[in-house]
Write an enzyme that holds these catalytic residues in place. Structure first.
Site, PDB file in Angstrom:
ATOM      1  N   ASN A 114       0.816  -1.231   0.000  1.00 35.18           N
ATOM      2  CA  ASN A 114       0.000   0.000   0.000  1.00 35.18           C
ATOM      3  C   ASN A 114       0.846   1.277   0.000  1.00 35.18           C
ATOM      4  OD1 ASN A 114       0.902  -0.186   2.608  1.00 35.18           O
ATOM      5  ND2 ASN A 114      -1.095   0.043   3.585  1.00 35.18           N
ATOM      6  N   GLU A 128       7.744   5.698  16.828  1.00 39.05           N
ATOM      7  CA  GLU A 128       8.193   5.298  15.490  1.00 39.05           C
ATOM      8  C   GLU A 128       9.357   6.168  15.021  1.00 39.05           C
ATOM      9  OE1 GLU A 128       4.043   3.278  13.920  1.00 39.05           O
ATOM     10  OE2 GLU A 128       4.645   5.180  13.033  1.00 39.05           O
TER      11      GLU A 128
HETATM   12  P1  CMP Z   1       0.624   0.238   7.783  1.00 42.55           P
HETATM   13  O1  CMP Z   1       0.022   1.580   7.830  1.00 42.55           O
HETATM   14  O2  CMP Z   1       2.072   0.145   7.482  1.00 42.55           O
HETATM   15  O3  CMP Z   1       0.355  -0.491   9.183  1.00 42.55           O
HETATM   16  C1  CMP Z   1       0.250  -1.883   9.310  1.00 42.55           C
HETATM   17  C2  CMP Z   1       0.251  -2.576   8.002  1.00 42.55           C
HETATM   18  O4  CMP Z   1      -0.247  -3.891   8.015  1.00 42.55           O
HETATM   19  C3  CMP Z   1      -0.697  -1.846   7.065  1.00 42.55           C
HETATM   20  O5  CMP Z   1      -0.156  -0.614   6.695  1.00 42.55           O
HETATM   21  C4  CMP Z   1      -0.836  -2.852   5.950  1.00 42.55           C
HETATM   22  O6  CMP Z   1       0.226  -2.766   5.010  1.00 42.55           O
HETATM   23  C5  CMP Z   1      -0.730  -4.162   6.715  1.00 42.55           C
HETATM   24  N1  CMP Z   1      -2.038  -4.798   6.822  1.00 42.55           N
HETATM   25  C6  CMP Z   1      -3.092  -4.362   7.523  1.00 42.55           C
HETATM   26  N2  CMP Z   1      -4.115  -5.212   7.399  1.00 42.55           N
HETATM   27  C7  CMP Z   1      -3.685  -6.207   6.595  1.00 42.55           C
HETATM   28  C8  CMP Z   1      -4.281  -7.387   6.081  1.00 42.55           C
HETATM   29  N3  CMP Z   1      -5.544  -7.713   6.374  1.00 42.55           N
HETATM   30  N4  CMP Z   1      -3.545  -8.182   5.271  1.00 42.55           N
HETATM   31  C9  CMP Z   1      -2.269  -7.842   4.980  1.00 42.55           C
HETATM   32  N5  CMP Z   1      -1.642  -6.738   5.444  1.00 42.55           N
HETATM   33  C10 CMP Z   1      -2.351  -5.930   6.239  1.00 42.55           C
END
Ligand code: CMP
Length: 147
Positions: A114, A128
């Site tokens: 993402n 962080e």
């Molecule tokens: P981030 O903002 O980096 O914080 C935690 C990360 O976990 C989130 O972005 C996603 O990239 C990842 N994440 C959250 N939910 C899911 C999911 N259901 N499956 C895979 N990755 C996830």
């Protein structure tokens, strides 16, 4: 609104796609100030520590694998309401649900790949930032040079 600092990551998918520069340009255009920035390759231990809050989640192993799959760009951003401002620029976590015009909508692929990360609250931001940066690496001087 209070001046805040937040922590941001340009994730391996976005670095690999060569859109880190476009993301940095959007940060600068938004008025957020970049106080610190470095490109690093996260170790497995580093990624596990950073995402420790998610360690019981079913996606944890995949997330660690993804976050260590290539270099990331880590940033400290500052500005009025910086935490929400950065989260608004990123859009929703799942890129498939993120509107066009947001970073995750434009540059991400799905919920895992993402494109970007951002802190969700002031205390998380402090933790962080200190996970990635020493105080001496954070540039608090933001004024332009005299003409
Ligand atoms: P981030 O903002 O980096 O914080 C935690 C990360 O976990 C989130 O972005 C996603 O990239 C990842 N994440 C959250 N939910 C899911 C999911 N259901 N499956 C895979 N990755 C996830």
């Amino acid at each position: 609104m209070a001046v805040e600092r937040t922590f941001a990551i340009i994730k391996p998918d976005a670095v690999k796609k060569k859109v880190a520069g476009q993301i940095l340009a959007r940060i600068e255009a938004s008025g957020l100030e970049i106080l610190a920035m470095k490109k690093i390759q996260l170790s497995e231990q580093g990624a596990k520590g950073f995402y420790a809050v998610h360690k019981a989640r079913p996606f944890f192993a995949d997330l660690v694998q993804f976050m260590t799959s290539g270099p990331v760009v880590a940033l400290v951003l500052e500005g009025e309401g910086a935490i929400k401002k950065w989260r608004d620029l990123m859009g929703p976590t799942n890129s498939q649900q993120a509107p066009k015009g947001t970073l995750r909508g434009d540059f991400g692929t799905d919920v895992e790949q993402n494109a970007t990360h951002g802190s969700d609250a002031p205390e998380t931001a402090r933790l962080e930032i200190s996970y990635f940066f020493n105080a001496s690496e954070i540039c608090a001087v933001t004024e332009a040079l005299p003409a």
